[in-house]
Design a protein around this motif. Structure first.
Motif, PDB file in Angstrom:
ATOM      1  N   TYR A   1       0.810  -1.211   0.000  1.00 52.37           N
ATOM      2  CA  TYR A   1       0.000   0.000   0.000  1.00 52.37           C
ATOM      3  C   TYR A   1       0.843   1.261   0.000  1.00 52.37           C
ATOM      4  O   TYR A   1       0.296   2.373  -0.174  1.00 52.37           O
TER       5      TYR A   1
ATOM      6  N   THR B   1       0.704   3.611 -10.118  1.00 52.13           N
ATOM      7  CA  THR B   1      -0.683   3.903 -10.499  1.00 52.13           C
ATOM      8  C   THR B   1      -0.848   3.892 -12.012  1.00 52.13           C
ATOM      9  O   THR B   1      -1.807   3.328 -12.546  1.00 52.13           O
TER      10      THR B   1
ATOM     11  N   VAL C   1      -0.639   0.290 -13.334  1.00 49.46           N
ATOM     12  CA  VAL C   1      -1.869  -0.461 -13.077  1.00 49.46           C
ATOM     13  C   VAL C   1      -2.975  -0.013 -14.025  1.00 49.46           C
ATOM     14  O   VAL C   1      -3.726  -0.831 -14.566  1.00 49.46           O
TER      15      VAL C   1
ATOM     16  N   ASN D   1     -10.252  -0.793  -6.217  1.00 45.39           N
ATOM     17  CA  ASN D   1     -10.360   0.629  -6.594  1.00 45.39           C
ATOM     18  C   ASN D   1      -8.994   1.311  -6.507  1.00 45.39           C
ATOM     19  O   ASN D   1      -8.888   2.457  -6.074  1.00 45.39           O
ATOM     20  N   TRP D   2      -7.972   0.589  -6.903  1.00 47.69           N
ATOM     21  CA  TRP D   2      -6.598   1.051  -6.711  1.00 47.69           C
ATOM     22  C   TRP D   2      -6.338   2.395  -7.396  1.00 47.69           C
ATOM     23  O   TRP D   2      -5.798   3.328  -6.786  1.00 47.69           O
TER      24      TRP D   2
ATOM     25  N   VAL E   1      -9.328  -1.833  -1.557  1.00 53.60           N
ATOM     26  CA  VAL E   1      -8.251  -0.991  -2.066  1.00 53.60           C
ATOM     27  C   VAL E   1      -7.768  -1.485  -3.423  1.00 53.60           C
ATOM     28  O   VAL E   1      -7.563  -0.700  -4.352  1.00 53.60           O
ATOM     29  N   LEU E   2      -7.582  -2.787  -3.560  1.00 54.51           N
ATOM     30  CA  LEU E   2      -7.118  -3.340  -4.831  1.00 54.51           C
ATOM     31  C   LEU E   2      -8.164  -3.192  -5.929  1.00 54.51           C
ATOM     32  O   LEU E   2      -7.827  -2.953  -7.087  1.00 54.51           O
TER      33      LEU E   2
ATOM     34  N   VAL F   1      -5.850  -5.249 -12.685  1.00 52.54           N
ATOM     35  CA  VAL F   1      -5.226  -4.517 -11.585  1.00 52.54           C
ATOM     36  C   VAL F   1      -4.604  -5.487 -10.594  1.00 52.54           C
ATOM     37  O   VAL F   1      -3.436  -5.367 -10.223  1.00 52.54           O
TER      38      VAL F   1
ATOM     39  N   LEU G   1      -0.313  -6.357 -10.069  1.00 48.96           N
ATOM     40  CA  LEU G   1       0.375  -6.257  -8.790  1.00 48.96           C
ATOM     41  C   LEU G   1       0.848  -7.620  -8.300  1.00 48.96           C
ATOM     42  O   LEU G   1       1.915  -7.743  -7.704  1.00 48.96           O
TER      43      LEU G   1
ATOM     44  N   LEU H   1       0.583   3.280  -3.221  1.00 50.38           N
ATOM     45  CA  LEU H   1      -0.539   4.180  -3.496  1.00 50.38           C
ATOM     46  C   LEU H   1      -0.061   5.614  -3.721  1.00 50.38           C
ATOM     47  O   LEU H   1      -0.744   6.385  -4.413  1.00 50.38           O
TER      48      LEU H   1
ATOM     49  N   SER I   1      -5.565   5.788  -5.386  1.00 52.12           N
ATOM     50  CA  SER I   1      -4.203   6.286  -5.511  1.00 52.12           C
ATOM     51  C   SER I   1      -4.190   7.727  -6.012  1.00 52.12           C
ATOM     52  O   SER I   1      -3.412   8.556  -5.529  1.00 52.12           O
TER      53      SER I   1
END
Length: 303
Positions: free
Chosen positions: A226, A235, A238, A269-270, A266-267, A250, A254, A229, A274
């Motif tokens: 994280y 970003t 991704v 909506n990375w 979080v992943l 995404v 990663l 981010l 970010s």
């Protein structure tokens, strides 16, 4: 609506300079040459094999997007790192502070004038990106997300440069520190994750006495992931991976680099998260810059 005087002056000087027109011509000329060569290679391949590889046009979109991203990331600090310190070196900063303008207006005018120059370069190259629309594969939503990513990296790098320009009295020192912090954010967070992944694989291999291709492949970087981010490069990577792949790209992008991680909010909506975090970090840099030039209550300037 009253226009910011600093923004008006900076953009007027930039628009009247021959250098801006030359940069626009060279930048778009190189990109146009690449597009034409790509189109020519596709046509020649069609003549030889009677097959059209539509992925070539997607690769063209990726290439232009990457060039613009790199340009934003490395030119914005150079444009802004001498904005306030340059005024201080010319002994005109005190004159600006004696006007009716507030410190935040001076900072905002300097930042937006530099951003306007870069945005002009980005906007002028969009017709070249639109070539990929003819053959499909790239949606309007993708272009909008690409613009948001550009906005985030431009504001982050620009605010970083103007912050250190306010803290340091010399433009050279401000530029060096700006690029140093940018390298720490971009390469440092990546290096931390690589180191954490190697430690996790080593511990897992020793625990289970398996080869590196066995259980160790299930190791991951854990919470260090994280940290990326705040990394604009991660970003952008991704986002491009998702636009040129499937909807789950995404997580895959990663996972391929930093080991398998479970799905989470979080992943999923990375990119959006970010971008929001980078904009928040840019606001922190701007706040520090405003405090640094505020008369009587600013941060102590560094020689």
């Amino acid at each position: 609506m009253k226009m910011n005087p600093v923004y008006k002056r900076e953009t007027t000087v930039s628009a009247r300079s021959f250098r801006l027109a030359l940069i626009l011509m060279l930048f778009n000329g190189v990109l146009a040459l690449v597009v034409m060569l790509n189109m020519y290679s596709v046509l020649e391949r069609v003549k030889l094999t009677a097959e059209i590889q539509y992925s070539s046009f997607t690769n063209l979109y990726v290439f232009v997007a990457v060039v613009e991203f790199v340009m934003l990331m490395f030119i914005m600090p150079a444009l802004t790192s001498g904005s306030i310190s340059g005024e201080r070196e010319r002994q005109t900063l005190d004159l600006l502070l004696t006007t009716v303008m507030k410190p935040w207006e001076i900072i905002w005018g300097k930042l937006t004038s530099s951003f306007a120059t870069m945005f002009l370069l980005i906007l002028s190259s969009f017709p070249l990106l639109a070539v990929s629309f003819v053959y499909g594969g790239v949606m309007y939503y993708d272009v909008f997300l690409l613009l948001l990513c550009y906005l985030a990296v431009a504001l982050l790098c620009g605010s970083m440069g103007i912050c250190f320009s306010s803290l340091f009295k010399r433009s050279t020192i401000a530029t060096v520190v700006s690029y140093g912090v940018l390298i720490i954010i971009a390469a440092g967070t990546y290096a931390v994750n690589v180191f954490a992944l190697s430690i996790a694989r080593m511990n897992m291999t020793n625990t289970y006495a398996l080869s590196a291709s066995g259980m160790a492949d299930q190791a991951n970087t854990g919470g260090f992931l994280y940290l990326l981010l705040i990394n604009p490069v991660a970003t952008f990577y991704v986002m491009i991976s998702r636009q040129t792949g499937d909807n789950n790209q995404v997580l895959k992008s990663l996972t391929n680099v930093f080991g398998p991680h479970p799905e989470s909010f979080v992943l999923d909506n990375w990119v959006v998260l970010s971008i929001l975090i980078q904009l928040l970090l840019a606001a922190v840099f701007l706040f520090a810059a405003i405090k640094a030039i505020s008369p009587g209550k600013g941060i102590r300037k560094i020689k």
